[in-house]
Scaffold this motif. Sequence first.
Motif, short mmCIF file in Angstrom:
data_model
loop_
_atom_site.label_atom_id
_atom_site.label_comp_id
_atom_site.label_asym_id
_atom_site.label_seq_id
_atom_site.Cartn_x
_atom_site.Cartn_y
_atom_site.Cartn_z
N LYS A 25 48.69 -25.05 43.79
CA LYS A 25 48.95 -26.34 44.69
C LYS A 25 50.77 -25.44 45.11
CE LYS A 25 51.93 -28.30 40.95
NZ LYS A 25 52.76 -29.51 40.65
N TYR A 26 51.46 -26.13 46.44
CA TYR A 26 52.33 -25.47 46.84
C TYR A 26 53.76 -25.33 45.82
CZ TYR A 26 56.77 -24.72 49.60
OH TYR A 26 57.63 -24.40 50.19
N VAL A 27 54.33 -24.55 45.69
CA VAL A 27 55.40 -25.09 44.83
C VAL A 27 56.92 -25.24 45.37
CG1 VAL A 27 56.68 -24.44 42.41
CG2 VAL A 27 54.14 -23.97 42.44
N ALA A 28 57.44 -24.41 45.93
CA ALA A 28 58.59 -23.82 46.72
C ALA A 28 58.68 -22.53 47.39
CB ALA A 28 59.43 -23.86 45.68
N HIS A 29 59.67 -22.35 48.04
CA HIS A 29 59.34 -21.36 48.78
C HIS A 29 60.54 -19.91 47.69
CE1 HIS A 29 57.50 -20.80 53.15
NE2 HIS A 29 58.60 -19.47 52.92
N GLY A 30 60.57 -18.91 48.36
CA GLY A 30 61.11 -18.62 46.91
C GLY A 30 61.69 -16.49 47.94
N VAL A 31 62.22 -16.30 47.06
CA VAL A 31 62.78 -14.58 48.83
C VAL A 31 61.68 -14.04 49.08
CG1 VAL A 31 63.96 -12.09 48.12
CG2 VAL A 31 64.30 -13.87 46.68
N GLU A 32 60.33 -14.07 48.31
CA GLU A 32 58.71 -13.24 49.41
C GLU A 32 58.02 -14.28 49.91
OE1 GLU A 32 57.17 -10.09 46.52
OE2 GLU A 32 59.20 -9.87 45.34
N GLY A 33 58.51 -15.23 49.76
CA GLY A 33 57.89 -16.67 50.84
C GLY A 33 57.99 -17.11 50.00
N ALA A 34 56.55 -18.06 50.24
CA ALA A 34 55.79 -19.82 49.40
C ALA A 34 54.90 -19.13 48.01
CB ALA A 34 54.68 -19.64 50.19
N ARG A 35 55.97 -19.73 46.79
CA ARG A 35 55.54 -19.49 45.86
C ARG A 35 54.20 -20.80 45.13
NH1 ARG A 35 58.05 -16.65 42.20
NH2 ARG A 35 57.59 -17.97 40.61
N TRP A 36 53.56 -20.71 44.99
CA TRP A 36 52.44 -20.77 44.63
C TRP A 36 51.77 -20.67 43.19
CZ3 TRP A 36 48.86 -24.49 47.92
CH2 TRP A 36 48.78 -24.56 49.06
N ARG A 37 51.49 -21.81 42.69
CA ARG A 37 50.71 -22.29 41.26
C ARG A 37 49.07 -21.70 41.10
NH1 ARG A 37 52.76 -22.75 36.27
NH2 ARG A 37 51.55 -24.07 34.90
N PHE A 38 49.03 -20.99 40.83
CA PHE A 38 47.35 -20.78 40.06
C PHE A 38 46.60 -20.63 38.85
CE2 PHE A 38 49.21 -17.98 43.76
CZ PHE A 38 48.29 -18.14 44.71
N ALA A 39 45.70 -20.92 39.07
CA ALA A 39 45.21 -20.86 37.49
C ALA A 39 43.99 -19.47 37.95
CB ALA A 39 43.92 -21.90 37.77
N CYS A 40 43.63 -18.91 36.48
CA CYS A 40 42.94 -17.42 36.96
C CYS A 40 41.80 -18.19 35.81
CB CYS A 40 44.09 -16.62 35.10
SG CYS A 40 42.90 -14.97 35.21
N ASP A 41 40.89 -16.91 35.98
CA ASP A 41 39.82 -17.70 35.00
C ASP A 41 39.40 -17.69 33.26
OD1 ASP A 41 38.12 -18.17 37.84
OD2 ASP A 41 37.35 -15.51 37.10
N GLY A 43 41.56 -18.78 32.20
CA GLY A 43 42.32 -20.26 32.04
C GLY A 43 43.96 -20.45 32.16
N HIS A 44 44.60 -19.53 32.28
CA HIS A 44 46.33 -19.40 31.82
C HIS A 44 46.29 -19.94 33.35
CE1 HIS A 44 45.79 -16.73 28.77
NE2 HIS A 44 47.12 -16.99 28.34
N ARG A 45 47.78 -20.01 33.22
CA ARG A 45 47.71 -20.79 35.30
C ARG A 45 49.64 -19.96 35.07
NH1 ARG A 45 46.47 -26.31 36.84
NH2 ARG A 45 44.85 -26.79 34.91
#
Length: 132
Positions: A25-41, A43-45
């Motif tokens: 999901k989209y989280v916010a806009h930061g210095v380098e652009g859009a910040r997104w929430r990612f899930a790794c294979d 299990g960590h997010r």
Amino acid sequence: MSTKAERRKTKDWTGQRWGNLVALKYVAHGVEGARWRFACDCGHRGTYYLKQVQRDERTTCGCDAKPAPKPAIPGRVYRMGVPVPTTRDYAAAWQAAPKPEPKPFAWCFPRVLGTDGRPVSPIWRAHENVTI
């Protein structure tokens, strides 16, 4: 009501995969652009900049850079995946450590002999049987 990504007019990347990361999901806009929430294979997010993920600067949460955990030994105490040394380990290391050669004994003051040929210093009298 619309999502944050729609309000910022950001493309919805939900479900898109880059390496081992999947956009959640989209989280916010930061210095380098859009910040997104990612899930790794694994299990960590984590929250990362979308540009870094799209440019393959970040393809995992860092899990592939970590060494594989060693199998646990029964009866050992572990902290952060590493066994804590026991007294027996220290004793074995002490026995296996190379010992320095003993330095030859050297007197720190001159040897003064009396008229009878015996040392005058009381320290020398204690060590009369020592040969130099």
